[in-house]
Design a protein around this motif. Structure first.
Motif, PDB file in Angstrom:
ATOM      1  N   ARG A  68       0.822  -1.119  -0.073  1.00 24.19           N
ATOM      2  CA  ARG A  68      -0.018   0.020  -0.061  1.00 24.19           C
ATOM      3  C   ARG A  68       0.860   1.320   0.121  1.00 24.19           C
ATOM      4  NH1 ARG A  68      -3.138  -3.670  -0.798  1.00 24.19           N
ATOM      5  NH2 ARG A  68      -5.313  -3.860  -0.379  1.00 24.19           N
ATOM      6  N   THR A  69       0.583   2.204  -0.992  1.00 23.52           N
ATOM      7  CA  THR A  69       1.544   3.347  -1.024  1.00 23.52           C
ATOM      8  C   THR A  69       0.641   4.491  -0.890  1.00 23.52           C
ATOM      9  OG1 THR A  69       2.452   2.215  -2.910  1.00 23.52           O
ATOM     10  CG2 THR A  69       2.935   4.498  -2.390  1.00 23.52           C
ATOM     11  N   PRO A  84     -12.546  -8.528  15.641  1.00 22.91           N
ATOM     12  CA  PRO A  84     -11.843  -8.329  14.427  1.00 22.91           C
ATOM     13  C   PRO A  84     -11.884  -9.193  13.435  1.00 22.91           C
ATOM     14  CG  PRO A  84     -10.395  -8.920  16.154  1.00 22.91           C
ATOM     15  CD  PRO A  84     -11.835  -8.846  16.732  1.00 22.91           C
ATOM     16  N   ASP A  85     -12.092  -8.829  12.313  1.00 21.90           N
ATOM     17  CA  ASP A  85     -11.895  -9.654  11.045  1.00 21.90           C
ATOM     18  C   ASP A  85     -10.375 -10.080  10.631  1.00 21.90           C
ATOM     19  OD1 ASP A  85     -14.541 -10.324  10.387  1.00 21.90           O
ATOM     20  OD2 ASP A  85     -14.691  -8.518   9.053  1.00 21.90           O
ATOM     21  N   PRO A  86     -10.210 -11.294  10.421  1.00 22.54           N
ATOM     22  CA  PRO A  86      -8.575 -11.657  10.033  1.00 22.54           C
ATOM     23  C   PRO A  86      -8.249 -10.593   9.136  1.00 22.54           C
ATOM     24  CG  PRO A  86      -9.946 -13.194   9.147  1.00 22.54           C
ATOM     25  CD  PRO A  86     -11.002 -12.381  10.166  1.00 22.54           C
ATOM     26  N   CYS A  87      -6.931 -10.104   9.165  1.00 26.11           N
ATOM     27  CA  CYS A  87      -6.569  -9.048   8.252  1.00 26.11           C
ATOM     28  C   CYS A  87      -4.822  -9.155   8.269  1.00 26.11           C
ATOM     29  CB  CYS A  87      -7.027  -7.473   8.723  1.00 26.11           C
ATOM     30  SG  CYS A  87      -8.317  -7.237   8.430  1.00 26.11           S
ATOM     31  N   LEU A  88      -4.454  -9.332   6.916  1.00 26.68           N
ATOM     32  CA  LEU A  88      -3.008  -9.252   6.796  1.00 26.68           C
ATOM     33  C   LEU A  88      -2.500  -7.695   6.824  1.00 26.68           C
ATOM     34  CD1 LEU A  88      -2.583 -12.054   4.058  1.00 26.68           C
ATOM     35  CD2 LEU A  88      -1.379 -11.823   6.359  1.00 26.68           C
ATOM     36  N   LEU A  89      -1.365  -7.366   6.886  1.00 31.62           N
ATOM     37  CA  LEU A  89      -0.964  -6.069   7.089  1.00 31.62           C
ATOM     38  C   LEU A  89       0.066  -5.563   6.068  1.00 31.62           C
ATOM     39  CD1 LEU A  89      -0.274  -5.656  11.135  1.00 31.62           C
ATOM     40  CD2 LEU A  89      -2.477  -5.577  10.034  1.00 31.62           C
ATOM     41  N   HIS A  90      -0.022  -4.567   5.699  1.00 31.02           N
ATOM     42  CA  HIS A  90       0.918  -3.865   4.525  1.00 31.02           C
ATOM     43  C   HIS A  90       1.571  -2.684   5.263  1.00 31.02           C
ATOM     44  CE1 HIS A  90      -2.501  -6.093   2.785  1.00 31.02           C
ATOM     45  NE2 HIS A  90      -1.465  -6.651   2.056  1.00 31.02           N
ATOM     46  N   PRO A  91       2.390  -2.991   6.069  1.00 31.63           N
ATOM     47  CA  PRO A  91       3.068  -1.812   6.838  1.00 31.63           C
ATOM     48  C   PRO A  91       3.640  -0.745   5.720  1.00 31.63           C
ATOM     49  CG  PRO A  91       3.749  -3.701   8.028  1.00 31.63           C
ATOM     50  CD  PRO A  91       3.143  -4.071   6.525  1.00 31.63           C
ATOM     51  N   GLU A  92       3.512   0.703   6.075  1.00 25.86           N
ATOM     52  CA  GLU A  92       4.213   1.599   5.437  1.00 25.86           C
ATOM     53  C   GLU A  92       4.352   2.870   6.397  1.00 25.86           C
ATOM     54  OE1 GLU A  92       3.300   4.790   1.594  1.00 25.86           O
ATOM     55  OE2 GLU A  92       1.594   3.927   3.400  1.00 25.86           O
ATOM     56  N   VAL A 145      -2.653   4.585  -3.243  1.00 29.81           N
ATOM     57  CA  VAL A 145      -2.838   4.533  -4.502  1.00 29.81           C
ATOM     58  C   VAL A 145      -3.383   3.210  -5.190  1.00 29.81           C
ATOM     59  CG1 VAL A 145      -1.602   4.461  -6.718  1.00 29.81           C
ATOM     60  CG2 VAL A 145      -0.843   5.869  -4.908  1.00 29.81           C
ATOM     61  N   GLU A 146      -3.126   1.964  -4.461  1.00 30.71           N
ATOM     62  CA  GLU A 146      -3.645   0.802  -4.784  1.00 30.71           C
ATOM     63  C   GLU A 146      -4.933   0.580  -4.289  1.00 30.71           C
ATOM     64  OE1 GLU A 146       0.676   0.457  -4.029  1.00 30.71           O
ATOM     65  OE2 GLU A 146      -0.984   1.265  -2.945  1.00 30.71           O
ATOM     66  N   ASP A 147      -5.973   1.511  -3.576  1.00 37.00           N
ATOM     67  CA  ASP A 147      -7.137   1.313  -3.206  1.00 37.00           C
ATOM     68  C   ASP A 147      -8.011   2.395  -3.740  1.00 37.00           C
ATOM     69  OD1 ASP A 147      -6.582  -0.825  -1.494  1.00 37.00           O
ATOM     70  OD2 ASP A 147      -6.220   0.535   0.114  1.00 37.00           O
ATOM     71  N   GLY A 148      -7.426   2.945  -4.955  1.00 37.45           N
ATOM     72  CA  GLY A 148      -8.178   4.068  -5.500  1.00 37.45           C
ATOM     73  C   GLY A 148      -9.435   3.813  -6.015  1.00 37.45           C
ATOM     74  N   GLU A 149      -9.653   2.505  -6.514  1.00 42.72           N
ATOM     75  CA  GLU A 149     -10.910   2.006  -7.104  1.00 42.72           C
ATOM     76  C   GLU A 149     -11.919   1.658  -6.130  1.00 42.72           C
ATOM     77  OE1 GLU A 149      -9.872  -1.137  -9.938  1.00 42.72           O
ATOM     78  OE2 GLU A 149      -8.993   0.552 -11.346  1.00 42.72           O
ATOM     79  N   LEU A 150     -11.805   1.317  -5.001  1.00 43.75           N
ATOM     80  CA  LEU A 150     -12.434   0.889  -3.861  1.00 43.75           C
ATOM     81  C   LEU A 150     -12.953   2.131  -2.886  1.00 43.75           C
ATOM     82  CD1 LEU A 150     -10.163  -1.812  -2.280  1.00 43.75           C
ATOM     83  CD2 LEU A 150     -11.883  -1.820  -4.053  1.00 43.75           C
ATOM     84  N   VAL A 151     -12.750   3.286  -3.337  1.00 43.18           N
ATOM     85  CA  VAL A 151     -13.251   4.489  -2.525  1.00 43.18           C
ATOM     86  C   VAL A 151     -14.821   4.395  -2.279  1.00 43.18           C
ATOM     87  CG1 VAL A 151     -13.344   7.261  -2.482  1.00 43.18           C
ATOM     88  CG2 VAL A 151     -11.205   6.071  -3.354  1.00 43.18           C
ATOM     89  N   ASP A 152     -15.469   3.947  -3.166  1.00 44.84           N
ATOM     90  CA  ASP A 152     -16.893   4.234  -2.871  1.00 44.84           C
ATOM     91  C   ASP A 152     -17.397   2.742  -2.781  1.00 44.84           C
ATOM     92  OD1 ASP A 152     -17.176   6.716  -3.280  1.00 44.84           O
ATOM     93  OD2 ASP A 152     -16.927   6.775  -5.540  1.00 44.84           O
ATOM     94  N   VAL A 153     -16.700   1.859  -2.593  1.00 43.65           N
ATOM     95  CA  VAL A 153     -17.087   0.438  -2.262  1.00 43.65           C
ATOM     96  C   VAL A 153     -17.528   0.245  -0.715  1.00 43.65           C
ATOM     97  CG1 VAL A 153     -16.474  -2.044  -2.404  1.00 43.65           C
ATOM     98  CG2 VAL A 153     -15.614  -0.455  -4.199  1.00 43.65           C
ATOM     99  N   ASN A 154     -18.762  -0.372  -0.651  1.00 40.44           N
ATOM    100  CA  ASN A 154     -19.340  -0.327   0.577  1.00 40.44           C
ATOM    101  C   ASN A 154     -18.257  -1.311   1.583  1.00 40.44           C
ATOM    102  OD1 ASN A 154     -21.618   0.847   0.479  1.00 40.44           O
ATOM    103  ND2 ASN A 154     -22.752  -0.747  -0.326  1.00 40.44           N
ATOM    104  N   GLY A 155     -17.799  -0.897   2.657  1.00 37.68           N
ATOM    105  CA  GLY A 155     -16.999  -1.632   3.590  1.00 37.68           C
ATOM    106  C   GLY A 155     -15.758  -1.676   3.269  1.00 37.68           C
ATOM    107  N   ALA A 156     -15.346  -1.092   2.254  1.00 35.82           N
ATOM    108  CA  ALA A 156     -13.783  -1.074   1.817  1.00 35.82           C
ATOM    109  C   ALA A 156     -13.086  -0.304   3.028  1.00 35.82           C
ATOM    110  CB  ALA A 156     -13.626  -0.509   0.490  1.00 35.82           C
TER     111      ALA A 156
END
Length: 364
Positions: free
Chosen positions: A3-4, A192-200, A322-333
């Protein structure tokens, strides 16, 4: 996927050189749904916990018989994710569940007394190798964070109680399995839901009310000028008259929002990153700044971890990776972990002089 964070809309230190004295770093954790293992940094994943070490429990008196069953919460979230067109990390839901997907709280643990031990929930596991801003006691490379599933702790009786466990990961050879879990939890948002991390690692600047008075006033005047300029531009823009349907109106508003340059603000865009993070600065948007000192030695405490209900909102869109740009308006993203601490954000602070001293929590 990494994630950037996009570059900040402007170099705030070029505008206000005095902010260099208020600069720091934080590690955004960027939790996203996944399948973490015991050797991964994660939110809501399994812990690298020794098989011969007791799992932490809560014995503080509070109601234990009524609440939500974790399995019911997970099933309801899976069904909702599928309805929103997103893949659930728990796999597909049952086509016809035997019970309602979102049951009301029930007396599912009638035999538990008010002080019977209740297993804590695994909230987050962080390895120092993954998180640049994570520093613990000498020799420890792993932080494990747990909390009580009953939101009845703290001076107001409306907060989760948190336990921190530092350890040397190399010392754990036989892992506890299965790991304990409470029969019921107080609110679904405590699981909490299981989530992997992408530290930055990113650069932050101190909360605006903690800046020197002269600098804070200059920043606030600058923000007011930007807002006034934006208002003047909006007054001169053509205004829509009418739309045939409400759907057409919504589509036009979304398009206008995308095409309109957002007004840059210090609080929303240039100071503190939203979402889960380690280190950096705390946001005091609800209560205003409050001194937090170590109860053992009086040292001003440092921010260790921020856990929050969402990764971004309308006021912090410039921080969306940047990698989440297309998810901006997705429910729950923007709510990947499923948790919501009291008031939405929890800051865990520790003593910089001695990490073994009791930690403190602040809810905003």
């Amino acid at each position: 996927m990494r994630r950037t964070t996009p570059e900040r809309p402007l170099d705030v230190e070029a505008v206000f050189p005095g902010l260099a004295a208020y600069r720091g770093t934080a590690t955004r954790l960027h939790p996203r749904p996944g399948f973490p293992g015991v050797a991964d940094s994660s939110v809501g994943g399994p812990f690298l916990w020794p098989a011969d070490e007791p799992w932490p429990v809560c014995t503080v008196p509070h109601g234990r018989t009524t609440g939500h069953r974790p399995a019911d919460v997970r099933r309801e979230r899976t069904i909702r994710a599928e309805a929103w067109g997103r893949e659930s990390p728990r796999g597909p839901a049952e086509a016809e569940p035997a019970e309602p997907a979102s049951p009301a709280p029930g007396p599912y643990a009638p035999r538990l007394g008010e002080q019977d031990p209740v297993p804590l929930l695994a909230l987050a596991q962080l390895f120092t190798r993954d998180v640049p801003d994570l520093v613990g006691p000498d020799g420890c490379d792993l932080l494990q964070v747990l909390w009580c599933p009953a939101e009845t702790h703290g001076p107001r009786g409306d907060a989760f109680d948190v336990v921190l466990q530092w350890r040397r990961s190399a010392d754990v050879t036989d892992v506890l399995h299965p790991q304990p879990e409470p029969v019921v939890i107080g609110r679904p948002q405590g699981l909490p839901d299981p989530c992997l991390l992408h530290p930055e690692q990113v650069v932050e600047h101190e909360y605006i009310e903690l800046l020197a008075d002269e600098l804070r006033e200059a920043v606030e005047e600058w923000e007011e000028e930007l807002e006034e300029s934006a208002d003047d531009a909006a007054d001169g823009a053509p205004q829509p008259v009418s739309y045939e349907t409400y759907e057409a109106y919504e589509a036009a508003m979304r398009a206008a929002e995308r095409d309109t340059d957002a007004v840059v603000s210090y609080t929303g865009d240039l100071s503190i990153a939203p979402g889960w993070k380690v280190g950096g600065f705390a946001s005091w948007h609800l209560t205003g700044p409050t001194p937090v000192d170590c109860v053992s030695c009086g040292t001003s405490m440092s921010l260790l971890l921020t856990a929050t209900d969402r990764e971004w909102d309308a006021g912090t869109r410039s921080w969306i990776p940047v990698e989440d740009g297309e998810l901006v308006d997705v429910n729950g993203a923007n709510t990947p972990t499923g948790v919501s601490p009291a008031r939405g954000t929890m800051h865990i602070l520790t003593c910089p002089a001695e990490p073994a001293h009791p930690h403190r929590t602040v809810f905003q």
